[in-house]
Design an enzyme around this catalytic site. Structure first.
Site, PDB file in Angstrom:
ATOM      1  N   CYS A 131       0.834  -1.197   0.000  1.00  0.00           N
ATOM      2  CA  CYS A 131       0.000   0.000   0.000  1.00  0.00           C
ATOM      3  C   CYS A 131       0.875   1.255   0.000  1.00  0.00           C
ATOM      4  O   CYS A 131       0.644   2.191  -0.766  1.00  0.00           O
ATOM      5  CB  CYS A 131      -0.921  -0.011   1.213  1.00  0.00           C
ATOM      6  SG  CYS A 131      -2.151   1.304   1.214  1.00  0.00           S
ATOM      7  N   CYS A 132       1.896   1.267   0.859  1.00  0.00           N
ATOM      8  CA  CYS A 132       2.816   2.407   0.899  1.00  0.00           C
ATOM      9  C   CYS A 132       3.535   2.583  -0.436  1.00  0.00           C
ATOM     10  O   CYS A 132       3.778   3.716  -0.877  1.00  0.00           O
ATOM     11  CB  CYS A 132       3.844   2.228   2.012  1.00  0.00           C
ATOM     12  SG  CYS A 132       3.227   2.531   3.674  1.00  0.00           S
ATOM     13  N   CYS A 212      -1.140   7.984   7.315  1.00  0.00           N
ATOM     14  CA  CYS A 212      -2.459   7.695   6.755  1.00  0.00           C
ATOM     15  C   CYS A 212      -3.424   7.299   7.878  1.00  0.00           C
ATOM     16  O   CYS A 212      -3.029   6.659   8.860  1.00  0.00           O
ATOM     17  CB  CYS A 212      -2.364   6.561   5.738  1.00  0.00           C
ATOM     18  SG  CYS A 212      -1.405   6.998   4.270  1.00  0.00           S
ATOM     19  N   CYS A 215      -3.677   3.536   9.206  1.00  0.00           N
ATOM     20  CA  CYS A 215      -2.472   2.951   9.793  1.00  0.00           C
ATOM     21  C   CYS A 215      -1.862   3.823  10.898  1.00  0.00           C
ATOM     22  O   CYS A 215      -0.693   3.665  11.243  1.00  0.00           O
ATOM     23  CB  CYS A 215      -1.434   2.680   8.705  1.00  0.00           C
ATOM     24  SG  CYS A 215      -1.966   1.462   7.481  1.00  0.00           S
ATOM     25  N   CYS A 238       7.647   4.079   5.916  1.00  0.00           N
ATOM     26  CA  CYS A 238       6.790   3.929   4.742  1.00  0.00           C
ATOM     27  C   CYS A 238       7.575   3.507   3.513  1.00  0.00           C
ATOM     28  O   CYS A 238       7.023   2.935   2.584  1.00  0.00           O
ATOM     29  CB  CYS A 238       6.047   5.236   4.463  1.00  0.00           C
ATOM     30  SG  CYS A 238       7.133   6.612   4.034  1.00  0.00           S
TER      31      CYS A 238
END
Length: 263
Positions: A131-132, A212, A215, A238
């Site tokens: 996702c990062c 985010c 998270c 990240c």
């Protein structure tokens, strides 16, 4: 009449900055206060085309205030992952206006990549690294295109993974500045109070390191300031801050790949 010898075109593939450059800058500014350092770097063009990257988190106001005091024309770069707290987006607008920056850039993940790799928007829940990568790392790479150097807000005290931060380092051929690398939490608090800087609205609720929304969680008393990031996962960064390794200085060796003909 003999024909002149044709000069072979050579592409200089060396990085813009080497570790030797970073070492020299660290030595030059050893013991110099942060604002004076930034003013000198900008005034003398020591970092070339430079931008400041900000997450607009709980400590971001200090670095942004210092950069603005040194040169308000330095562009401010923000990566909007499309998963940010609304409070962070509002805080960004507040700080940009407060400090009078003349250029603010926002970069976001590419829509086609999100559609292909995170259609449900839930990748953070089972693959936070992935996702990062698509929401922050890749956009950040695009944001740094054209920059010779970038300014980071990392501090050594934030995590064991950030200890012994130099003021200047080299990453992928770019100069990376960590102006607050040796600042303590007390230094930051003193600066906030002295300059009457606005606070991130979530800080008072226990969010000490803000990324985010899915998270990020509150930090409990006695925990590492970044303990609220990716809680429950073996993850502390990240990915936009890559490990730094020394880049060898340029050599005149004709066998050096940097000196070979382009074609």
């Amino acid at each position: 009449m003999a024909k002149p010898v044709r000069q072979i075109d050579v592409i200089d593939a060396r990085p813009a900055f080497t570790q030797a450059d970073a070492d020299a800058l660290n030595a030059r500014f050893d013991g110099i206060d942060t604002l004076t350092m930034l003013k000198t770097v900008f005034a003398e063009g020591l970092a070339g085309n430079v931008g400041v990257v900000s997450s607009f988190g709980t400590e971001s106001a200090v670095l942004l205030d210092l950069v603005a005091k040194a040169d308000r024309t330095v562009p401010v770069i923000f990566v909007d992952t499309m998963k940010m707290f609304a409070e962070t987006l509002n805080y960004r607008d507040t700080l940009i206006a407060r400090f009078g920056f003349t250029e603010s850039r926002t970069v976001a993940p590419m829509a086609d990549v999100i559609a292909a790799k995170d259609e449900t928007g839930l990748r953070w829940s089972y693959d936070p690294d992935g996702c990062c990568e698509i929401r922050k790392v890749e956009p950040m790479k695009r944001a740094k295109n054209g920059l010779d150097a970038w300014i980071s807000g990392r501090k050594a005290f934030q995590s064991v993974t950030r200890q012994n931060l130099p003021r200047f380092e080299v990453e992928d051929g770019r100069l990376k500045l960590n102006p607050l690398g040796d600042w303590t939490k007390s230094d930051l608090e003193t600066y906030f109070d002295r300059e009457n800087l606005p606070r991130h609205p979530l800080e008072s609720q226990g969010y000490l390191s803000i990324g985010c929304e899915p998270c990020t969680s509150k930090v409990m008393p006695g925990e590492d300031p970044r303990a609220g990031r990716w809680r429950g996962w073996d993850k502390v960064e990240c990915g936009i801050h890559s490990p730094v390794s020394a880049i060898p200085a340029h050599t005149a060796d004709p066998d050096d790949p940097a000196n070979l003909p382009a074609f």
